[in-house]
Scaffold this active site. Structure first.
Site, PDB file in Angstrom:
ATOM      1  N   HIS A  81       1.546   4.375  -2.913  1.00 41.51           N
ATOM      2  CA  HIS A  81       1.510   5.835  -2.764  1.00 41.51           C
ATOM      3  C   HIS A  81       2.736   6.468  -3.430  1.00 41.51           C
ATOM      4  O   HIS A  81       2.637   7.511  -4.080  1.00 41.51           O
ATOM      5  CB  HIS A  81       1.501   6.218  -1.279  1.00 41.51           C
ATOM      6  CG  HIS A  81       0.144   6.182  -0.649  1.00 41.51           C
ATOM      7  ND1 HIS A  81      -0.954   6.800  -1.190  1.00 41.51           N
ATOM      8  CD2 HIS A  81      -0.287   5.618   0.517  1.00 41.51           C
ATOM      9  CE1 HIS A  81      -2.005   6.623  -0.404  1.00 41.51           C
ATOM     10  NE2 HIS A  81      -1.619   5.900   0.633  1.00 41.51           N
ATOM     11  N   GLU A  90      -6.493   6.909  -0.969  1.00 42.15           N
ATOM     12  CA  GLU A  90      -6.361   5.723  -0.121  1.00 42.15           C
ATOM     13  C   GLU A  90      -6.989   4.506  -0.786  1.00 42.15           C
ATOM     14  O   GLU A  90      -6.430   3.409  -0.745  1.00 42.15           O
ATOM     15  CB  GLU A  90      -6.991   5.973   1.249  1.00 42.15           C
ATOM     16  CG  GLU A  90      -6.250   6.981   2.108  1.00 42.15           C
ATOM     17  CD  GLU A  90      -4.827   6.565   2.427  1.00 42.15           C
ATOM     18  OE1 GLU A  90      -4.533   5.350   2.441  1.00 42.15           O
ATOM     19  OE2 GLU A  90      -3.991   7.463   2.636  1.00 42.15           O
ATOM     20  N   HIS A 130       0.842  -1.205   0.000  1.00 44.40           N
ATOM     21  CA  HIS A 130       0.000   0.000   0.000  1.00 44.40           C
ATOM     22  C   HIS A 130       0.873   1.248   0.000  1.00 44.40           C
ATOM     23  O   HIS A 130       0.659   2.184  -0.791  1.00 44.40           O
ATOM     24  CB  HIS A 130      -0.908  -0.026   1.229  1.00 44.40           C
ATOM     25  CG  HIS A 130      -1.636   1.258   1.473  1.00 44.40           C
ATOM     26  ND1 HIS A 130      -2.951   1.456   1.109  1.00 44.40           N
ATOM     27  CD2 HIS A 130      -1.234   2.420   2.064  1.00 44.40           C
ATOM     28  CE1 HIS A 130      -3.321   2.679   1.456  1.00 44.40           C
ATOM     29  NE2 HIS A 130      -2.296   3.290   2.039  1.00 44.40           N
ATOM     30  N   GLU A 131       1.866   1.311   0.884  1.00 43.21           N
ATOM     31  CA  GLU A 131       2.711   2.497   0.979  1.00 43.21           C
ATOM     32  C   GLU A 131       3.555   2.692  -0.269  1.00 43.21           C
ATOM     33  O   GLU A 131       3.741   3.823  -0.742  1.00 43.21           O
ATOM     34  CB  GLU A 131       3.600   2.416   2.225  1.00 43.21           C
ATOM     35  CG  GLU A 131       2.849   2.407   3.537  1.00 43.21           C
ATOM     36  CD  GLU A 131       1.911   3.597   3.682  1.00 43.21           C
ATOM     37  OE1 GLU A 131       2.197   4.666   3.103  1.00 43.21           O
ATOM     38  OE2 GLU A 131       0.890   3.466   4.377  1.00 43.21           O
TER      39      GLU A 131
END
Length: 287
Positions: free
Chosen positions: A137, A204, A133-134
């Site tokens: 980003h 998100e 997930h990070e």
């Protein structure tokens, strides 16, 4: 999306410059404009090139070596190679609240940080999903606008905190000018509003989906989000300005309740994120 984030960053920096110059004109006329312009250029440059340091400092994150965190390094290296992207710098925050975030201006200058709490709480598969997930980003260039917005908010709050000690011609040397107090009251919500406008909640959802594709395990991320949310509920961060200004970078907002927590809220409900990931695992496309 990557180009949009770059454009949004330029607009954000330009808007901040305009605000600073307008304040300079109000207090000092043409001379104030010149001084404010120099301040604006310096402030924007500092925010752009040091946004990662500001975020990492707010969470007291420290760099870790591969010898100190071999499993973390192995996970990040594996996912970075899978994505064909450079490996970011790795940091660990000593806080026991479970959380993680990415910061920096591009993939070549990115940092990923996890808390000690999240490392202890999650299984290896769940932590891998959070790292995915990070990293998403980073690859989506979300961290550019998010990190710069957080840095500018920190600078605004710092200016407000310093301004309260300046008398600006007050007749009482021990009493700040009412104008300064009013300015201080205004700048806090301005900093929060800047982050709210710059950071979309949809990022998100996009990082959840892209991270799940990168790891191939949306259910692990869904499980991780549930554990992280419950962990934050048990031990929310103290709502000081430094944490609030960087809370939008976290995978889950570290704050709970009203006040600064509500002002700086940028995360969609965890239940909705989990539902989307479970639908993704079932092969259901959420329109």
């Amino acid at each position: 999306m990557k180009h949009h984030n770059g454009l949004k960053t330029a607009v954000l920096l330009g808007a901040m410059s305009a605000i600073v110059i307008a304040i300079g004109y109000a207090f000092g006329g043409s001379t104030g404009v010149l001084i404010a312009a120099v301040i604006a250029v310096g402030m924007n440059a500092y925010a752009y090139f040091n946004s990662d340091k500001i975020a990492l400092r707010a969470m007291r994150a420290r760099p870790v070596s591969e010898a100190q965190a071999p499993q973390l390094y192995a996970t990040v290296r594996e996912l970075s190679q899978r994505a064909g992207q450079p490996m970011p710098r790795l940091y660990v925050s000593p806080t026991m609240q479970p959380n993680a975030f990415a910061t920096g201006r591009n993939p070549q200058h990115a940092a990923v940080a996890v808390t000690e709490g999240i490392v202890r709480l999650l299984t290896p598969a769940e932590l891998r999903a959070v790292i995915g997930h990070e990293l998403s980003h980073v690859y989506n260039r979300d961290i550019l606008i998010s990190s710069v917005a957080g840095a500018l908010a920190s600078i605004i709050t710092m200016i407000a905190n310093l301004a309260i000690f300046l008398p600006f011609g007050s007749s009482d040397e021990d009493r700040p000018n009412p104008i300064v107090l009013l300015l201080t009251m205004i700048l806090g919500p301005v900093a929060a509003g800047m982050i709210q406008m710059a950071v979309s909640r949809s990022r998100e959802y996009e990082a959840d989906a892209d991270g799940a594709r990168l790891t191939g395990d949306p259910l692990a991320l869904a499980s991780a989000l549930e554990k992280i949310s419950a962990g934050v509920d048990r031990m929310p961060a103290r709502a000081d300005s430094r944490i609030a200004e960087q809370s939008h970078l976290m995978i889950e907002s570290p704050l709970r309740g009203g006040g600064l927590a509500s002002l700086f809220s940028t995360h969609p409900p965890t239940a909705q994120r989990v539902a989307r990931l479970r639908a993704m695992a079932r092969g259901v496309v959420d329109r």
